[in-house]
Design a protein around this motif. Structure first.
Motif, PDB file in Angstrom:
ATOM      1  N   ALA A  20      34.732  35.928  45.284  1.00  0.00           N
ATOM      2  CA  ALA A  20      33.443  36.209  44.579  1.00  0.00           C
ATOM      3  C   ALA A  20      33.750  37.451  44.352  1.00  0.00           C
ATOM      4  O   ALA A  20      34.008  37.820  44.368  1.00  0.00           O
ATOM      5  N   ILE A  21      33.300  37.573  42.596  1.00  0.00           N
ATOM      6  CA  ILE A  21      32.666  38.583  41.246  1.00  0.00           C
ATOM      7  C   ILE A  21      31.633  39.295  41.270  1.00  0.00           C
ATOM      8  O   ILE A  21      30.929  38.713  41.360  1.00  0.00           O
ATOM      9  N   CYS A  22      31.814  40.358  41.200  1.00  0.00           N
ATOM     10  CA  CYS A  22      30.682  41.360  40.984  1.00  0.00           C
ATOM     11  C   CYS A  22      31.353  42.163  39.543  1.00  0.00           C
ATOM     12  O   CYS A  22      31.947  42.318  39.922  1.00  0.00           O
ATOM     13  N   THR A  23      30.881  41.858  38.937  1.00  0.00           N
ATOM     14  CA  THR A  23      30.714  42.760  37.312  1.00  0.00           C
ATOM     15  C   THR A  23      29.821  43.657  37.520  1.00  0.00           C
ATOM     16  O   THR A  23      28.158  43.649  37.281  1.00  0.00           O
ATOM     17  N   ILE A  24      30.386  45.524  37.294  1.00  0.00           N
ATOM     18  CA  ILE A  24      29.121  45.864  36.479  1.00  0.00           C
ATOM     19  C   ILE A  24      28.473  45.285  35.066  1.00  0.00           C
ATOM     20  O   ILE A  24      29.634  45.982  34.515  1.00  0.00           O
ATOM     21  N   GLN A  25      27.571  45.270  34.854  1.00  0.00           N
ATOM     22  CA  GLN A  25      26.762  45.037  33.837  1.00  0.00           C
ATOM     23  C   GLN A  25      26.981  46.652  32.697  1.00  0.00           C
ATOM     24  O   GLN A  25      26.835  47.718  32.950  1.00  0.00           O
ATOM     25  N   GLU A  26      26.055  45.774  31.205  1.00  0.00           N
ATOM     26  CA  GLU A  26      26.053  46.773  30.386  1.00  0.00           C
ATOM     27  C   GLU A  26      25.811  48.572  30.669  1.00  0.00           C
ATOM     28  O   GLU A  26      25.429  49.784  30.344  1.00  0.00           O
ATOM     29  N   ASN A  27      24.147  47.787  32.038  1.00  0.00           N
ATOM     30  CA  ASN A  27      23.708  49.144  31.826  1.00  0.00           C
ATOM     31  C   ASN A  27      24.006  50.525  32.613  1.00  0.00           C
ATOM     32  O   ASN A  27      24.052  51.156  32.922  1.00  0.00           O
ATOM     33  N   GLY A  28      25.031  49.685  32.692  1.00  0.00           N
ATOM     34  CA  GLY A  28      25.907  50.604  34.094  1.00  0.00           C
ATOM     35  C   GLY A  28      25.795  50.548  35.427  1.00  0.00           C
ATOM     36  O   GLY A  28      26.604  51.222  35.753  1.00  0.00           O
ATOM     37  N   TYR A  29      24.491  50.468  36.029  1.00  0.00           N
ATOM     38  CA  TYR A  29      23.458  50.453  37.218  1.00  0.00           C
ATOM     39  C   TYR A  29      24.551  49.525  38.135  1.00  0.00           C
ATOM     40  O   TYR A  29      25.511  48.332  38.212  1.00  0.00           O
ATOM     41  N   ALA A  30      24.592  50.683  39.639  1.00  0.00           N
ATOM     42  CA  ALA A  30      25.600  49.907  40.654  1.00  0.00           C
ATOM     43  C   ALA A  30      24.679  48.409  41.033  1.00  0.00           C
ATOM     44  O   ALA A  30      23.350  48.408  40.825  1.00  0.00           O
ATOM     45  N   ARG A  31      25.456  48.224  41.231  1.00  0.00           N
ATOM     46  CA  ARG A  31      24.653  46.435  41.429  1.00  0.00           C
ATOM     47  C   ARG A  31      24.628  46.561  43.239  1.00  0.00           C
ATOM     48  O   ARG A  31      25.709  46.218  44.058  1.00  0.00           O
ATOM     49  N   TRP A  32      22.665  46.182  43.388  1.00  0.00           N
ATOM     50  CA  TRP A  32      23.220  46.130  45.146  1.00  0.00           C
ATOM     51  C   TRP A  32      22.729  44.201  45.232  1.00  0.00           C
ATOM     52  O   TRP A  32      22.174  43.609  44.748  1.00  0.00           O
ATOM     53  N   TYR A  33      22.494  44.255  46.373  1.00  0.00           N
ATOM     54  CA  TYR A  33      22.931  42.766  47.108  1.00  0.00           C
ATOM     55  C   TYR A  33      22.697  43.338  48.481  1.00  0.00           C
ATOM     56  O   TYR A  33      22.739  44.065  49.463  1.00  0.00           O
ATOM     57  N   THR A  34      21.525  41.880  48.998  1.00  0.00           N
ATOM     58  CA  THR A  34      21.555  41.863  50.459  1.00  0.00           C
ATOM     59  C   THR A  34      21.832  40.908  50.848  1.00  0.00           C
ATOM     60  O   THR A  34      22.898  40.062  50.530  1.00  0.00           O
ATOM     61  N   ILE A  35      22.699  40.894  52.548  1.00  0.00           N
ATOM     62  CA  ILE A  35      23.503  40.408  53.425  1.00  0.00           C
ATOM     63  C   ILE A  35      22.568  39.367  53.694  1.00  0.00           C
ATOM     64  O   ILE A  35      21.239  39.761  55.114  1.00  0.00           O
ATOM     65  N   SER A  36      22.907  37.636  53.814  1.00  0.00           N
ATOM     66  CA  SER A  36      22.379  37.216  54.266  1.00  0.00           C
ATOM     67  C   SER A  36      22.541  36.432  56.258  1.00  0.00           C
ATOM     68  O   SER A  36      23.458  37.448  56.336  1.00  0.00           O
ATOM     69  N   GLN A  37      20.952  36.256  56.176  1.00  0.00           N
ATOM     70  CA  GLN A  37      21.317  35.988  57.855  1.00  0.00           C
ATOM     71  C   GLN A  37      22.427  35.468  58.162  1.00  0.00           C
ATOM     72  O   GLN A  37      23.388  35.127  59.457  1.00  0.00           O
ATOM     73  N   ASN A  38      22.914  34.613  57.356  1.00  0.00           N
ATOM     74  CA  ASN A  38      24.728  33.255  57.592  1.00  0.00           C
ATOM     75  C   ASN A  38      25.426  34.157  57.477  1.00  0.00           C
ATOM     76  O   ASN A  38      26.525  33.530  57.625  1.00  0.00           O
TER      77      ASN A  38
END
Length: 144
Positions: free
Chosen positions: A66-84
């Motif tokens: 899977a890929i996560c890329t820092i966007q143009e605003n430079g903000y950290a990328r936050w995600y939730t972890i699903s129950q699965n």
């Protein structure tokens, strides 16, 4: 107290500021809360820090490469972890000068800057943040 959020005076729907000045301190260390909507997500800014609203976090994709890329605003990328995905292990290929952290419901349980880049078990009801140095930094994540 009506018109206040904690020690912050509500100025309008997107701004609150501290209006107390302590004698001899000239209002030092007072802050302003600013709420903004960027690309449909709500952020709160205060004293140089930027926070995303939890309601705007999406589930992390858990799979191979899977890929996560820092966007143009430079903000950290936050995600939730699903129950699965709770209980699975995650391995992250970090860009240079980048890090990631994993949180359970109460606190940070893993931070790559402190622990080194290791495989980490994803907690139930947790969150993951990817912190890049610059826009375009790309994290490759494998979850098993």
């Amino acid at each position: 107290m009506p018109g206040y959020a904690g020690q912050y005076k509500i100025v309008d729907s997107d701004t609150a500021w501290q209006d107390v000045q302590i004698p001899l301190m000239s209002g030092r260390d007072l802050g302003t809360l600013d709420i903004s909507n960027i690309d449909g997500k709500e952020y709160l800014s205060n004293a140089g820090s930027i926070f995303i609203s939890e309601k705007d976090m999406v589930n992390m994709y858990a799979g191979d490469n899977a890929i996560c890329t820092i966007q143009e605003n430079g903000y950290a990328r936050w995600y939730t972890i699903s129950q699965n995905d709770a209980g699975k292990t995650m391995t992250v290929n970090l860009p240079e000068n980048a890090s990631f952290a994993v949180y359970d419901e109460e606190s940070c349980v893993y931070y790559s800057t402190v622990n080194g880049n290791q495989t980490v078990k994803l907690p139930e009801n947790g969150k993951v943040v990817y912190i890049g140095e610059a826009p375009g930094d790309c994290f490759t994540i494998t979850t098993k």
